[in-house]
Design an enzyme around this catalytic site. Structure first.
Site, PDB file in Angstrom:
ATOM      1  N   GLY A 197    -108.960  90.962 -60.887  1.00  0.00           N
ATOM      2  CA  GLY A 197    -109.004  92.241 -61.599  1.00  0.00           C
ATOM      3  C   GLY A 197    -108.557  92.133 -63.038  1.00  0.00           C
ATOM      4  N   LEU A 200    -110.250  93.150 -65.640  1.00  0.00           N
ATOM      5  CA  LEU A 200    -111.429  92.426 -66.124  1.00  0.00           C
ATOM      6  C   LEU A 200    -111.510  92.381 -67.651  1.00  0.00           C
ATOM      7  CD1 LEU A 200    -114.092  93.813 -63.620  1.00  0.00           C
ATOM      8  CD2 LEU A 200    -112.606  91.817 -63.375  1.00  0.00           C
ATOM      9  N   HIS A 201    -111.879  91.201 -68.167  1.00  0.00           N
ATOM     10  CA  HIS A 201    -112.076  91.048 -69.617  1.00  0.00           C
ATOM     11  C   HIS A 201    -113.460  90.447 -69.849  1.00  0.00           C
ATOM     12  CE1 HIS A 201    -111.225  86.858 -68.890  1.00  0.00           C
ATOM     13  NE2 HIS A 201    -110.040  87.164 -68.381  1.00  0.00           N
ATOM     14  N   HIS A 261    -114.761  87.674 -67.591  1.00  0.00           N
ATOM     15  CA  HIS A 261    -115.283  88.135 -66.294  1.00  0.00           C
ATOM     16  C   HIS A 261    -116.669  88.759 -66.456  1.00  0.00           C
ATOM     17  CE1 HIS A 261    -110.797  88.596 -65.452  1.00  0.00           C
ATOM     18  NE2 HIS A 261    -111.195  87.735 -64.538  1.00  0.00           N
ATOM     19  N   SER A 292    -106.757  87.476 -71.814  1.00  0.00           N
ATOM     20  CA  SER A 292    -105.968  88.715 -71.889  1.00  0.00           C
ATOM     21  C   SER A 292    -104.611  88.432 -72.536  1.00  0.00           C
ATOM     22  CB  SER A 292    -105.806  89.334 -70.499  1.00  0.00           C
ATOM     23  OG  SER A 292    -105.802  88.349 -69.520  1.00  0.00           O
TER      24      SER A 292
END
Ligand code: PAF
Length: 286
Positions: A31, A33-34, A37, A186
């Site tokens: 999860g 998400l960036h 992904h 991230s």
């Protein structure tokens, strides 16, 4: 887009797709998400009829002192991204769904892990392959997509499917980069403005090492020293490791041969950045 929590339900739905002869592409994530992904999802979408995205923060792959409870989460944003990119199913299980009781079986990875980031994370890759073995059984994909930013994970997952004969093709997806070459992560938001500027030196350092090999350098230590000096001269970061290894077996090499990985991890004040290049003995990127 279907959101499924129950492992049994996911397996039922994917079994139906398999019976219909549909190609399932799988993007496993934790999860938050960036863009990295998003790239995995886009590629899965292009190459499959059905795309399954899993979002599960897997406790088995967190070691002592690695704060599982503070792992970043943003369910609403993740659903939004998945919907925008045309994901067919999000598998969003709870820990209880995935591990109703303390697992009696956990896989152990015996090669490819005592180097790079695996060296300082004992047990981490065992947790990764254990959850992936479950996820592959539930999702029944033809292909699964992984980012090359974590090239060690790709190497370990390739060993998982080869050693245990999972009928899944592992698709490595190139690292997504900022315009100045910094690998997207991230963690980049935790860099100070000056560190952010310096961080582009990481890829430049790796490229200079690759260029040395392309120009005929055969001394592995010379390449590593040059990469080290480049990073030290251009950043205030503290180098965690610089390694030049065979890829995907991740073993030491005496001289450039076959496929290799040149990888580094650099610690800044509030962010530890990793990056790598995979190339052949002529320095050609793979
Ligand atoms: O790369 C990740 O996010 C995780 O290691 C994975 C592959 C989803 C397994 O939990």
């Amino acid at each position: 887009m279907k959101i499924i929590e129950s492992p049994e339900e996911l397996q039922k739905v994917t079994s139906n797709y398999r019976v219909q002869g549909k190609k399932i592409g799988f993007v496993p994530t934790m999860g938050f998400l960036h863009e990295g992904h998003e790239q995995l999802i886009r590629q899965a979408k292009q190459q499959n009829e059905i795309v399954v995205l899993s979002i599960f923060v897997n406790p088995l792959q967190f070691g002592e002192g690695e704060d599982l409870n503070h792992y970043p989460r943003d369910e609403e944003h993740d659903k939004e991204v998945a919907r925008k990119l045309g994901v067919d199913i999000i598998f969003f299980p709870t820990v209880k769904n995935m591990y109703p009781t303390e697992p009696a079986i956990k896989l152990t990875v015996t090669k490819r892990t005592n180097v790079l980031c695996g060296k300082s994370r004992p047990g981490h890759f065992g947790g990764v392959v254990t959850v992936l073995a479950k996820l592959f059984h539930l999702c029944q994909p033809s292909s699964a997509y992984f980012g090359m930013k974590d090239a060690q994970q790709v190497a370990v997952v390739e060993a998982l499917v080869n050693d245990l004969n999972f009928p899944v093709e592992i698709v490595p997806v190139p690292t997504v980069r900022e315009p100045d070459g910094l690998a997207k992560s991230s963690r980049n938001v935790n860099l100070s403005p000056q560190e952010r500027e310096e961080a582009s030196a990481i890829l430049k350092a790796l490229q200079s090492g690759r260029k040395m090999i392309q120009d005929g350098e055969t001394g592995i230590e010379n390449v590593k020293t040059a990469v080290n000096t480049f990073i030290e001269n251009n950043t205030h970061g503290k180098i965690d490791y610089i390694e030049l290894l065979s890829y995907p077996s991740l073993e030491p090499v005496d001289k450039p041969m076959g496929q290799m990985i040149l990888a580094t991890a650099v610690k800044f004040e509030r962010a530890r950045l990793i990056d790598n290049l995979v190339f052949d003995s002529n320095g050609e990127i793979i």
